[in-house]
Design an enzyme around this catalytic site. Structure first.
Site, PDB file in Angstrom:
ATOM      1  N   TYR A 157       0.845  -1.194   0.000  1.00 17.90           N
ATOM      2  CA  TYR A 157       0.000   0.000   0.000  1.00 17.90           C
ATOM      3  C   TYR A 157       0.892   1.260   0.000  1.00 17.90           C
ATOM      4  O   TYR A 157       0.485   2.335  -0.436  1.00 17.90           O
ATOM      5  CB  TYR A 157      -0.960  -0.021   1.189  1.00 17.90           C
ATOM      6  CG  TYR A 157      -2.259   0.693   0.905  1.00 17.90           C
ATOM      7  CD1 TYR A 157      -3.212   0.141   0.044  1.00 17.90           C
ATOM      8  CD2 TYR A 157      -2.530   1.922   1.475  1.00 17.90           C
ATOM      9  CE1 TYR A 157      -4.388   0.803  -0.232  1.00 17.90           C
ATOM     10  CE2 TYR A 157      -3.711   2.595   1.213  1.00 17.90           C
ATOM     11  CZ  TYR A 157      -4.635   2.033   0.359  1.00 17.90           C
ATOM     12  OH  TYR A 157      -5.805   2.694   0.095  1.00 17.90           O
ATOM     13  N   LYS A 164      -2.940   8.307   3.512  1.00 22.32           N
ATOM     14  CA  LYS A 164      -4.150   8.104   4.333  1.00 22.32           C
ATOM     15  C   LYS A 164      -3.895   8.518   5.797  1.00 22.32           C
ATOM     16  O   LYS A 164      -4.805   9.016   6.453  1.00 22.32           O
ATOM     17  CB  LYS A 164      -4.618   6.642   4.264  1.00 22.32           C
ATOM     18  CG  LYS A 164      -5.159   6.222   2.896  1.00 22.32           C
ATOM     19  CD  LYS A 164      -6.330   7.068   2.438  1.00 22.32           C
ATOM     20  CE  LYS A 164      -6.999   6.520   1.186  1.00 22.32           C
ATOM     21  NZ  LYS A 164      -7.911   7.496   0.557  1.00 22.32           N
TER      22      LYS A 164
END
Ligand code: NAD
Length: 262
Positions: A157, A164
């Site tokens: 990720y 995020k």
């Protein structure tokens, strides 16, 4: 039965690419609750899809707005001001990281790719909140979309996880600053859902399948479940909630280490 009635309320939804977009999942629920909707799309090539999706929703407004383009942001919000004057909420469902930054090791992320991902996926919430602030009514809400990797390592990720984390911290700071006006800012942290953005994550299908095995509910989540949480966070049912990241992930985030099977 409690019914959410948003008739007479107006929401801007940013980040709908097609009917699978999580922004669209929230928009559908807002629409069912009677709200009026406006959408922004990233580039001209995406307008036709939005026109098709919203063809049966009278009065829907569409504006082009690449969130990296200050002029397009200004133009979108001044058009909204001209058309509506006020706004009851914003759905921020925008994220992007260059493919190369999601394939290798995080340590190898280039400065350019890191800045691109952070600008589009996190800073955009800050600029959108700033442009929206003068239009937002009392008790308005801003909702963004996050993911578990903000908190714990999800291999591959990479820079999107860092974006995020910045996004979730921004939710708290924006909630603090806009709270005195009654404006709430929250994030929906969704489990994996099949969308265009999700497909660009290397190994997404494996992650999607594994997720359902680990999650207490033993399944993946639906678009509709994301839509319901977005609706709740933009509705009068959640007036006491701000600065929060709420998971809709079949309970996956609650799990620690699994015991080996006997
Ligand atoms: P999606 O591809 O349907 O939506 C992403 C949107 O971001 C697209 O509409 C795209 O046009 C827009 N976008 C990208 N760069 C932009 C730019 N420069 N300016 C304006 N818009 C831009 O995918 P999605 O999965 O619906 O993503 C929406 C949000 O949900 C993202 O923040 C994503 O990280 C988050 N999310 C997705 C999942 C998942 O599994 N799908 C899980 C958790 C969180």
């Amino acid at each position: 039965m409690i019914e959410i009635d948003l008739s007479g309320k107006r929401y801007l939804v940013m980040g709908v690419a097609n009917k699978r977009s999580l922004g669209w999942a929230i928009a559908e629920q807002l629409r069912k609750a009677g709200a009026e909707l406006a959408f922004t799309y990233q580039a001209d090539r995406l307008r036709a899809e939005l026109e098709k999706l919203t063809a049966n929703i009278p009065g829907t407004l569409l504006f082009q707005c690449d969130v990296t383009d200050e002029n397009e942001l200004d133009a979108a919000f001044s058009s909204l001001e001209e058309s509506w004057g006020t706004l009851d909420g914003v759905v921020h469902a925008v994220a992007f990281a260059p493919r190369a930054a999601m394939e290798g090791r995080y340590i190898d992320t280039t400065r350019e790719d890191w800045l691109t991902a952070l600008e589009i996926s996190a800073y955009s919430l800050v600029s959108v909140a700033r442009k929206a602030e003068p239009l937002l009514s009392e008790e308005a809400g801003i909702v963004t979309l996050s993911y578990y990797a903000a908190e714990k390592v999800v291999p591959k990720y990479n820079v999107m996880a860092i974006a995020k984390s910045a996004l979730e911290a921004s939710v708290r700071y924006l909630a603090y600053e806009l709270g005195p006006k009654g404006i709430r800012v929250n994030a929906v942290s969704a489990g994996p859902v099949r969308t265009v953005a999700a497909r660009s994550i290397p190994g997404f299908v494996k992650l999607f399948n594994r997720f359902a095995e680990v999650a207490p509910l033993g399944r993946n989540i639906t678009h509709e479940e994301v839509g319901h949480l977005g609706l709740f966070l933009l509705s009068p049912l959640s007036t006491g909630i701000t600065g929060e990241v709420i998971y809709v992930d079949a309970g996956f985030h609650a799990m620690g280490m699994e015991l080996p099977s006997e």
